[in-house]
Scaffold this motif. Structure first.
Motif, PDB file in Angstrom:
ATOM      1  N   GLU A  90      -7.856   4.258  -0.779  1.00 34.65           N
ATOM      2  CA  GLU A  90      -8.373   4.142   0.587  1.00 34.65           C
ATOM      3  C   GLU A  90      -8.649   5.517   1.193  1.00 34.65           C
ATOM      4  O   GLU A  90      -7.874   6.443   1.008  1.00 34.65           O
ATOM      5  CB  GLU A  90      -7.302   3.420   1.416  1.00 34.65           C
ATOM      6  CG  GLU A  90      -7.582   3.304   2.879  1.00 34.65           C
ATOM      7  CD  GLU A  90      -6.598   2.333   3.535  1.00 34.65           C
ATOM      8  OE1 GLU A  90      -6.125   1.397   2.857  1.00 34.65           O
ATOM      9  OE2 GLU A  90      -6.298   2.523   4.718  1.00 34.65           O
ATOM     10  N   GLU A  91      -9.750   5.601   1.933  1.00 36.78           N
ATOM     11  CA  GLU A  91     -10.144   6.827   2.634  1.00 36.78           C
ATOM     12  C   GLU A  91      -9.973   8.086   1.763  1.00 36.78           C
ATOM     13  O   GLU A  91      -9.175   8.960   2.067  1.00 36.78           O
ATOM     14  CB  GLU A  91      -9.359   6.970   3.930  1.00 36.78           C
ATOM     15  CG  GLU A  91      -9.883   6.081   5.040  1.00 36.78           C
ATOM     16  CD  GLU A  91      -9.525   6.591   6.432  1.00 36.78           C
ATOM     17  OE1 GLU A  91     -10.430   6.647   7.279  1.00 36.78           O
ATOM     18  OE2 GLU A  91      -8.364   6.928   6.673  1.00 36.78           O
ATOM     19  N   HIS A 102      -9.147  -3.400   8.012  1.00 38.20           N
ATOM     20  CA  HIS A 102      -8.040  -2.543   8.448  1.00 38.20           C
ATOM     21  C   HIS A 102      -7.572  -3.039   9.798  1.00 38.20           C
ATOM     22  O   HIS A 102      -8.365  -3.507  10.618  1.00 38.20           O
ATOM     23  CB  HIS A 102      -8.572  -1.113   8.580  1.00 38.20           C
ATOM     24  CG  HIS A 102      -7.603  -0.142   9.172  1.00 38.20           C
ATOM     25  ND1 HIS A 102      -7.523   0.094  10.527  1.00 38.20           N
ATOM     26  CD2 HIS A 102      -6.667   0.662   8.599  1.00 38.20           C
ATOM     27  CE1 HIS A 102      -6.593   0.991  10.748  1.00 38.20           C
ATOM     28  NE2 HIS A 102      -6.059   1.370   9.605  1.00 38.20           N
ATOM     29  N   LYS A 148       0.849  -1.202   0.000  1.00 37.33           N
ATOM     30  CA  LYS A 148       0.000   0.000   0.000  1.00 37.33           C
ATOM     31  C   LYS A 148       0.880   1.246   0.000  1.00 37.33           C
ATOM     32  O   LYS A 148       1.690   1.432   0.906  1.00 37.33           O
ATOM     33  CB  LYS A 148      -0.912  -0.012   1.229  1.00 37.33           C
ATOM     34  CG  LYS A 148      -1.972   1.061   1.204  1.00 37.33           C
ATOM     35  CD  LYS A 148      -3.125   0.696   2.117  1.00 37.33           C
ATOM     36  CE  LYS A 148      -2.802   0.939   3.574  1.00 37.33           C
ATOM     37  NZ  LYS A 148      -3.919   0.526   4.450  1.00 37.33           N
ATOM     38  N   GLU A 198     -12.214   2.276   8.149  1.00 35.12           N
ATOM     39  CA  GLU A 198     -11.461   2.011   9.386  1.00 35.12           C
ATOM     40  C   GLU A 198     -11.932   2.877  10.541  1.00 35.12           C
ATOM     41  O   GLU A 198     -11.664   2.563  11.696  1.00 35.12           O
ATOM     42  CB  GLU A 198      -9.966   2.208   9.141  1.00 35.12           C
ATOM     43  CG  GLU A 198      -9.577   3.637   8.825  1.00 35.12           C
ATOM     44  CD  GLU A 198      -8.104   3.763   8.444  1.00 35.12           C
ATOM     45  OE1 GLU A 198      -7.753   3.403   7.311  1.00 35.12           O
ATOM     46  OE2 GLU A 198      -7.318   4.211   9.275  1.00 35.12           O
ATOM     47  N   HIS A 239      -5.707   8.525   2.918  1.00 37.08           N
ATOM     48  CA  HIS A 239      -5.632   8.908   4.339  1.00 37.08           C
ATOM     49  C   HIS A 239      -6.431  10.171   4.668  1.00 37.08           C
ATOM     50  O   HIS A 239      -6.089  10.919   5.600  1.00 37.08           O
ATOM     51  CB  HIS A 239      -4.161   9.099   4.733  1.00 37.08           C
ATOM     52  CG  HIS A 239      -3.822   8.536   6.071  1.00 37.08           C
ATOM     53  ND1 HIS A 239      -3.903   9.275   7.236  1.00 37.08           N
ATOM     54  CD2 HIS A 239      -3.389   7.317   6.446  1.00 37.08           C
ATOM     55  CE1 HIS A 239      -3.530   8.518   8.264  1.00 37.08           C
ATOM     56  NE2 HIS A 239      -3.230   7.332   7.817  1.00 37.08           N
ATOM     57  N   ASP A 255      -3.285   4.689  -0.215  1.00 34.80           N
ATOM     58  CA  ASP A 255      -3.982   5.199   0.960  1.00 34.80           C
ATOM     59  C   ASP A 255      -4.017   6.727   0.923  1.00 34.80           C
ATOM     60  O   ASP A 255      -3.012   7.382   1.204  1.00 34.80           O
ATOM     61  CB  ASP A 255      -3.268   4.720   2.224  1.00 34.80           C
ATOM     62  CG  ASP A 255      -4.066   5.021   3.473  1.00 34.80           C
ATOM     63  OD1 ASP A 255      -5.114   5.702   3.364  1.00 34.80           O
ATOM     64  OD2 ASP A 255      -3.651   4.587   4.560  1.00 34.80           O
TER      65      ASP A 255
HETATM   66 MG   LIG Z   1      -5.896   3.689   6.300  1.00 32.03          MG
END
Ligand SMILES: [Mg+2]
Length: 400
Positions: free
Chosen positions: A237-238, A313, A172, A263, A213, A211
């Motif tokens: 992700e996110e 996660h 990742k 997550e 984030h 990610d």
């Molecule tokens: Mg994350």
């Protein structure tokens, strides 16, 4: 009518049939089939007399390991993740009022009792991280009591191994910190190079994730997502902060790379809007953030109805990972599990191994399948906790 299914003395079989009709007749036939003195009918359920008698907490770094004790020489362990240890001890002490003397195998009942205890702070991160640790310990106790791994109590294994990352075949790419609202060509190019290098490293049969984030503003993220399409990224992700459904919808419409999140979305009530709006492709539930095994299983069922897999996660220790592995082992739709080796300074011993392909075996033995060196835990130095606090280059507060 009867005690333990046995007819009272003095009532004949013929009279009983005459008095109570066909339902009783069916019961009589059943008794004839299994034997009126069937010992199984007389045996008390071993789980019915177990009671919670005490708890202990052991802070280790930004985690607190929790032990719940019972009156039957069976104890269970869980992990309260990420919260300041100075808060966990008193919070756990206060919540124990609702657990003392309870039957630890009534896991759903106790989850509801804790979660719905106070109308003004139902849910929320601090409560749910604490409930997660308690829930894991209750499942650990129940598995040990019945002598089976927890996944056996969750419906049995749906798979023989659990694919994990990071490994040489699954990587990742991180966001690397908050970014300003408008990206420079150099920012975008830097991410593209990192993703390209990751794809070359894992090969065509490997997995590359990115990610975001929650720290890349939507225009930046959309521009980047469209530029990395050819590298076959498994997910972004996110892409936005939890619960910001309108932003998720906007990103989903503009981006072809699959979108993952979850997550910090802790319960079925947090997850359902993403599914209903069809703005995520993968749910990244975290067992230690979201109320433990009990809630994770429900989130998986909810996602299943939309044919959305879980890619759990985790930044947990072996205890939290074990809890998440047991759910993962019992659900139908699963992609890959995050896994970092964290034995809490040598105090935890796991019962699974990750092979060279990046597949983990299932936890072994009764309960969660993690051995805890309690004597070593008791000697650990005081825990340190620091609030992270994200900042932009100009000093303003940033999501991260
Ligand atoms: Mg994350």
């Amino acid at each position: 009518m009867t005690k333990n299914g046995v007819p009272p003395r003095g009532i004949s079989r013929r009279n009983m049939l005459a008095a109570t009709g066909s339902a009783a007749a069916g019961w009589m036939l059943l008794q004839d089939a299994v034997g009126a003195e069937n010992p199984a009918i007389q045996v008390a359920d071993r789980a019915s007399s177990i009671r919670i008698t005490a708890f202990k907490t052991y802070p280790v770094g930004n985690k607190t390991l929790l032990k719940i004790e019972t009156n039957q020489k069976v104890s269970g362990w869980g992990e309260i993740s990420q919260l300041p240890p100075t808060v966990v001890g008193p919070l756990m002490q206060s919540m124990y009022e609702m657990l003392d003397g309870e039957n630890p195998t009534r896991i759903e009942h106790l989850w509801q009792k804790l979660y719905r205890a106070h109308r003004d702070f139902r849910g929320g991160a601090f409560m749910l991280h604490t409930i997660a640790g308690i829930d894991m310990a209750l499942w650990d106790i129940t598995g040990k009591l019945h002598g089976v791994p927890v996944y056996r109590l969750l419906g049995g294994p749906t798979r023989e191994k659990i694919r994990v990352y990071p490994t040489p075949k699954a990587y990742k790419v991180p966001a690397g910190g908050p970014k300003p609202a408008s990206a420079s060509p150099r920012d975008i190019e830097g991410y593209i190079q990192n993703i390209k290098a990751a794809r070359e490293r894992v090969g065509k049969d490997g997995a590359v994730m990115f990610d975001a984030h929650c720290c890349l503003p939507p225009p930046f993220l959309i521009q980047l997502a469209n530029a990395i399409e050819s590298y076959d990224v498994l997910w972004i992700e996110e892409p936005a902060v939890p619960g910001n459904i309108e932003v998720f919808k906007r990103i989903k419409q503009a981006v072809k790379v699959p979108i993952a999140t979850g997550e910090r979305d802790r319960t079925i009530w947090d997850v359902i809007p993403y599914l209903q709006e069809r703005c995520v492709d993968i749910i990244q539930h975290d067992c230690a953030h979201g109320g433990g095994i009990t809630q994770m299983k429900k989130v998986a069922v909810l996602a299943e109805t939309y044919f959305v897999p879980l890619a759990p996660h985790s930044v947990a220790s072996f205890l939290g990972i074990a809890a998440s592995f047991h759910v993962t082992a019992s659900i139908p739709l699963f992609l890959i599990h995050e896994f970092y080796v964290n034995d809490c300074a040598g105090t935890l011993h796991k019962s699974w191994e990750v092979d060279k392909n990046g597949d983990s075996s299932l936890p072994q033995g009764p309960g969660l399948g993690v051995e805890v060196d309690e004597a070593a835990l008791a000697k650990m130095p005081p825990s340190k906790f620091k609030w992270p606090g994200g900042k932009n280059p100009d000093g303003s507060v940033a999501d991260y």
